[in-house]
Scaffold this active site. Structure first.
Site: not given
Ligand SMILES: NC(=O)c1ccc[n+]([C@@H]2O[C@H](COP(=O)([O-])OP(=O)(O)OC[C@H]3O[C@@H](n4cnc5c(N)ncnc54)[C@H](OP(=O)(O)O)[C@@H]3O)[C@@H](O)[C@H]2O)c1
Length: 272
Positions: A150, A163
């Site tokens: 990130s 985070y």
């Molecule tokens: N969105 C942003 O702005 C952003 C920016 C930079 C980086 N990121 C990074 O991108 C990645 C994905 O984020 P996203 O925005 O796509 O989030 P999201 O839509 O909330 O999806 C998160 C995913 O992770 C799974 N998950 C959460 N906790 C878990 C656990 N303990 N064990 C296994 N799976 C788990 C969730 O499914 P379940 O809830 O069923 O477990 C879901 O499939 C993350 O690492 C985040 O830090 C996001």
């Protein structure tokens, strides 16, 4: 806990294991890899949603998929997820550790549970998944590891100390692995660092900020978007496209800052 196998069809396709693949960025990455004829193991905690995602991707792209329910904060679940992938789809050539949550709190309100959530899911799970998958990745002759970092792993943002510390940890891990594997042609590692992306994490954060402040959810989302250098939220499929380019081209460098002002999406220059 690991869900029942959902393999739809087998074949000699390269295998990818993508965590956090039931929605958001991980789902988009799983879709993009399936579109390129990879077999994909999708991991998330909720069995129903991860199995549905696996089923939909298999039907749309005609590839083998596997939905695995696992809580990657738990060490045994990390090893079990890789073992299920090995047994059902084959040994992974690509590991994408993308699962994540983004708890936000003032520094003084971070208790050990928040620390464990952030470090366990982002840093410790990276080590554990990698340890379990490494023999297969290396043996594949073209093993590629993608850690989802990130911009919070490159810069500091308020109210996200746990985070930010965890995401900086993922960037450090990727840099150290790249140094350790510098002479190993069989292994590459990248850490991909998006700014704000239009997913549940961002919308949940906007709702939390709005609940404690004077802005509406839409105003908070607009403020998040304004922090991205492109002036809008990234789309999950844009992040997935960057990941696929790294897997295909394996360019030199380790850190892909998707919010860099210098980024040429067609020809990204990676930081060491
Ligand atoms: N969105 C942003 O702005 C952003 C920016 C930079 C980086 N990121 C990074 O991108 C990645 C994905 O984020 P996203 O925005 O796509 O989030 P999201 O839509 O909330 O999806 C998160 C995913 O992770 C799974 N998950 C959460 N906790 C878990 C656990 N303990 N064990 C296994 N799976 C788990 C969730 O499914 P379940 O809830 O069923 O477990 C879901 O499939 C993350 O690492 C985040 O830090 C996001």
């Amino acid at each position: 806990m690991v869900a029942a196998l959902q393999a739809q069809r087998s074949g000699p396709a390269p295998v990818a294991l993508v965590t956090g693949a039931s929605r958001g960025i991980g789902r988009a990455i799983a879709e993009a890899l399936a579109h390129r004829a990879h077999s994909v193991a999708l991991v998330a905690r909720r069995q129903d949603t991860v199995e549905r995602a696996a089923q939909e991707i298999a039907e749309r792209h005609g590839v083998a998929t596997l939905g695995i329910a696992a809580d990657l904060r738990q060490a045994p679940d990390c090893a079990a997820a890789v073992a299920r992938c090995n047994a059902a789809l084959g040994a992974p050539r690509i590991l994408v550790h993308n699962a994540g949550t983004a708890p936000s709190a003032r520094f003084e309100d971070n208790d050990d549970a928040v620390l464990e959530e952030a470090l366990g899911l982002h840093v410790k799970a990276s080590f554990r998944l990698l340890r379990a998958a490494l023999p297969a990745l290396r043996a594949s002759g073209r093993g590629t590891v993608i850690l989802m970092g990130s911009t919070a792993g490159l810069r500091g943002f308020p109210f996200t100390t746990a985070y930010c510390a965890a995401k900086h940890g993922m960037v450090g891990l990727a840099r150290a692995l790249a140094a350790e594997w510098a002479r190993d042609r069989n292994l590459r590692v990248f850490v991909v660092c998006p700014g704000f992306v239009d997913t549940d994490i961002t919308r949940d954060a906007a709702r939390a900020v709005a609940a404690h402040g004077r802005k509406t959810v839409d105003e908070v989302l607009a403020a998040f978007a304004a922090q991205n250098r492109i002036g809008r939220l990234h789309r999950p499929d844009e992040v997935a496209a960057a990941v696929v380019r790294l897997i295909d081209a394996r360019p030199p460098g380790t850190v892909l800052d998707l919010d860099s002002p210098d980024l040429d999406p067609a020809n990204p220059q990676l930081e060491p």
